[in-house]
Design an enzyme around this catalytic site. Structure first.
Site, PDB file in Angstrom:
ATOM      1  N   TYR A   1       9.542   8.035  -1.375  1.00 45.45           N
ATOM      2  CA  TYR A   1       9.754   9.213  -1.866  1.00 45.45           C
ATOM      3  C   TYR A   1       9.928   9.396  -3.356  1.00 45.45           C
ATOM      4  O   TYR A   1      10.202  10.430  -3.740  1.00 45.45           O
ATOM      5  CB  TYR A   1      11.294   9.428  -1.399  1.00 45.45           C
ATOM      6  CG  TYR A   1      11.551   9.661   0.157  1.00 45.45           C
ATOM      7  CD1 TYR A   1      10.556   9.568   1.223  1.00 45.45           C
ATOM      8  CD2 TYR A   1      12.741   9.648   0.567  1.00 45.45           C
ATOM      9  CE1 TYR A   1      10.839   9.644   2.414  1.00 45.45           C
ATOM     10  CE2 TYR A   1      12.974   9.607   2.010  1.00 45.45           C
ATOM     11  CZ  TYR A   1      12.243   9.571   2.711  1.00 45.45           C
ATOM     12  OH  TYR A   1      12.246   9.473   4.381  1.00 45.45           O
TER      13      TYR A   1
ATOM     14  N   HIS B   1       9.590   1.263   6.975  1.00 44.93           N
ATOM     15  CA  HIS B   1       9.172   2.969   7.044  1.00 44.93           C
ATOM     16  C   HIS B   1       8.412   3.244   8.318  1.00 44.93           C
ATOM     17  O   HIS B   1       8.668   4.305   8.814  1.00 44.93           O
ATOM     18  CB  HIS B   1       8.792   3.225   5.723  1.00 44.93           C
ATOM     19  CG  HIS B   1       9.065   4.717   5.448  1.00 44.93           C
ATOM     20  ND1 HIS B   1       9.453   5.192   4.312  1.00 44.93           N
ATOM     21  CD2 HIS B   1       9.092   5.958   6.324  1.00 44.93           C
ATOM     22  CE1 HIS B   1       9.516   6.315   4.308  1.00 44.93           C
ATOM     23  NE2 HIS B   1       9.538   6.885   5.768  1.00 44.93           N
TER      24      HIS B   1
HETATM   25  P1  NAP Z   1      15.210  18.564   7.509  1.00 41.47           P
HETATM   26  O1  NAP Z   1      16.373  17.999   7.297  1.00 41.47           O
HETATM   27  O2  NAP Z   1      14.842  18.605   8.995  1.00 41.47           O
HETATM   28  O3  NAP Z   1      14.935  20.160   6.997  1.00 41.47           O
HETATM   29  C1  NAP Z   1      15.058  20.237   5.767  1.00 41.47           C
HETATM   30  C2  NAP Z   1      14.926  21.678   5.229  1.00 41.47           C
HETATM   31  O4  NAP Z   1      15.917  22.592   6.008  1.00 41.47           O
HETATM   32  C3  NAP Z   1      14.642  22.189   3.928  1.00 41.47           C
HETATM   33  O5  NAP Z   1      13.576  23.047   3.819  1.00 41.47           O
HETATM   34  C4  NAP Z   1      16.211  22.671   3.671  1.00 41.47           C
HETATM   35  O6  NAP Z   1      16.079  23.675   2.709  1.00 41.47           O
HETATM   36  C5  NAP Z   1      16.405  23.429   4.906  1.00 41.47           C
HETATM   37  N1  NAP Z   1      17.872  23.344   5.147  1.00 41.47           N
HETATM   38  C6  NAP Z   1      18.833  22.153   5.295  1.00 41.47           C
HETATM   39  N2  NAP Z   1      20.202  22.642   5.586  1.00 41.47           N
HETATM   40  C7  NAP Z   1      19.940  24.096   5.908  1.00 41.47           C
HETATM   41  C8  NAP Z   1      20.955  24.880   6.220  1.00 41.47           C
HETATM   42  N3  NAP Z   1      22.289  24.717   6.666  1.00 41.47           N
HETATM   43  N4  NAP Z   1      20.409  26.391   6.441  1.00 41.47           N
HETATM   44  C9  NAP Z   1      19.096  26.670   6.312  1.00 41.47           C
HETATM   45  N5  NAP Z   1      18.410  25.730   5.667  1.00 41.47           N
HETATM   46  C10 NAP Z   1      18.480  24.554   5.522  1.00 41.47           C
HETATM   47  O7  NAP Z   1      13.808  17.907   6.838  1.00 41.47           O
HETATM   48  P2  NAP Z   1      13.816  16.471   6.291  1.00 41.47           P
HETATM   49  O8  NAP Z   1      14.142  16.448   5.101  1.00 41.47           O
HETATM   50  O9  NAP Z   1      12.156  15.978   6.518  1.00 41.47           O
HETATM   51  O10 NAP Z   1      14.469  15.448   7.096  1.00 41.47           O
HETATM   52  C11 NAP Z   1      15.922  14.911   6.717  1.00 41.47           C
HETATM   53  C12 NAP Z   1      15.511  13.473   6.107  1.00 41.47           C
HETATM   54  O11 NAP Z   1      15.232  12.484   7.092  1.00 41.47           O
HETATM   55  C13 NAP Z   1      14.799  13.397   4.957  1.00 41.47           C
HETATM   56  O12 NAP Z   1      15.331  13.771   3.704  1.00 41.47           O
HETATM   57  C14 NAP Z   1      14.576  11.900   4.765  1.00 41.47           C
HETATM   58  O13 NAP Z   1      15.866  11.104   4.209  1.00 41.47           O
HETATM   59  C15 NAP Z   1      14.437  11.462   6.249  1.00 41.47           C
HETATM   60  N6  NAP Z   1      13.033  11.480   6.777  1.00 41.47           N
HETATM   61  C16 NAP Z   1      12.615  10.417   7.216  1.00 41.47           C
HETATM   62  C17 NAP Z   1      11.513  10.242   7.533  1.00 41.47           C
HETATM   63  C18 NAP Z   1      10.699   9.055   8.096  1.00 41.47           C
HETATM   64  O14 NAP Z   1       9.502   8.916   8.327  1.00 41.47           O
HETATM   65  N7  NAP Z   1      11.627   7.941   8.402  1.00 41.47           N
HETATM   66  C19 NAP Z   1      10.200  11.370   7.813  1.00 41.47           C
HETATM   67  C20 NAP Z   1      10.864  12.658   7.292  1.00 41.47           C
HETATM   68  C21 NAP Z   1      12.456  12.707   6.793  1.00 41.47           C
HETATM   69  P3  NAP Z   1      16.843  23.800   0.987  1.00 41.47           P
HETATM   70  O15 NAP Z   1      16.713  22.186   0.745  1.00 41.47           O
HETATM   71  O16 NAP Z   1      16.001  24.641   0.324  1.00 41.47           O
HETATM   72  O17 NAP Z   1      18.236  23.819   1.492  1.00 41.47           O
END
Ligand code: NAP
Length: 292
Positions: free
Chosen positions: A51, A109
């Protein structure tokens, strides 16, 4: 609202809801988001070498008045470092960028490269007290089983994609039956299919005065899944923690089950083309360096 804890298979506890920082690439924005998340009550932060924001996360931790032992910091080893020697350096590099003496959790990862060699390096760092718990991410059930059978420290966690469109029921059941904690990434599928306005989720939420997002996080909590939603908005940070004052009933759970499309919303980790792309930018570069 303080999030609840789960006990991992090595006896340590971690918060049930953490804060994810994937795609918060701007250092200042990441530092601000983590600072605000810690102020909102989050204790767990999920970052990764890939990241490119461990330094910003570390700055926010340092600035915070929270005690280090009250926080739960996770980072991940990228595939470029997936070998015994490289992983040893990769762990130290993460600690260095974060400015920490120890990590609470460190994950492989991706299930690619010399994962057994890399795992041995994680085991050593675990035994040396540099990491309190070690786990994996994106491992399918067979890959997880293979790792368990070939190494000496059992992973505490498998962090995999889980959201209403990709519910992974069989994988969740298997991982849990092995005594390994399931952790969901992209719980909101990063907003795909207009998830926050989905009729089924919104209607369920209306019955409890909750949003579609809160329904998703509660649905994961009731399946004993740890979750790490990401947002850069303070009101959403608070909303994403506020899921402990309602209970989804059987009918709600059954309705959410109907949303399952049974495939990843991003890419399959078993797809050779995807694997080639992930390796492309990192492993091949290292191979060339090693040959020199
Ligand atoms: P996510 O949490 O599913 O979605 C994030 C999105 O949702 C952003 O666009 C955010 O927008 C929006 N959001 C969040 N809360 C909200 C709410 N209450 N109302 C409306 N919109 C909302 O996606 P992600 O970031 O991919 O997944 C979460 C975490 O998982 C990552 O940050 C990372 O730490 C981890 N991850 C791990 C892997 C892996 O391969 N291990 C892959 C992907 C992610 P805003 O920011 O504009 O609010």
């Amino acid at each position: 609202m303080v999030e609840q804890q789960v006990k991992l298979n090595n006896g340590i506890e971690m918060p049930e809801i953490g804060f994810g920082v994937f795609q918060i690439v701007d250092a200042k924005q990441c530092e601000t988001a983590v600072t605000q998340a810690l102020q909102a009550g989050y204790r767990a932060i999920d970052t990764a070498t890939a990241y490119q924001n461990e330094t910003a996360v570390g700055r926010a931790i340092k600035k915070s008045d929270r005690k280090r032992e009250d926080l739960f910091i996770t980072s991940k080893l990228w595939v470029a470092d997936a070998s015994y020697q490289r992983a040893k350096a990769g762990i130290d590099a993460s600690l260095d960028r974060l400015g920490l003496d120890y990590l609470d959790l460190y994950l492989l990862h991706q299930p690619y490269g010399d994962v057994i060699g890399a795992w041995r390096a994680l085991e050593e760092a675990y035994r040396a007290g540099k990491i309190r718990a070690i786990g994996v991410s994106n491992f399918s059930t067979d890959q997880l089983k293979n790792l368990e059978l070939t190494t000496t420290v059992k992973p505490v966690i498998d962090q995999i994609e889980i959201n209403p469109w990709y519910q992974q029921s069989e994988a969740v059941q298997f991982i849990q039956s092995e005594g390994i904690q399931v952790e969901a990434w992209a719980p909101f599928a990063e907003g795909k299919h207009n998830v926050f306005n989905n009729r089924t989720l919104v209607k369920i939420g209306e019955r409890y005065g909750k949003s579609a997002g809160q329904v998703i996080l509660r649905w994961l909590y009731q399946r004993q899944i740890v979750v790490i939603p990401k947002t850069v908005h303070q009101a959403r940070m608070a909303a994403n923690l506020d899921i402990y004052d309602f209970v989804l009933d059987k009918q709600d759970m059954a309705q959410i089950a109907t949303l399952d499309q049974r495939h990843s919303q991003f890419f399959s980790h078993r797809d050779p083309v995807a694997i080639d792309q992930i390796f492309g930018t990192s492993i091949r570069k290292n191979r060339t360096e090693l040959k020199r």
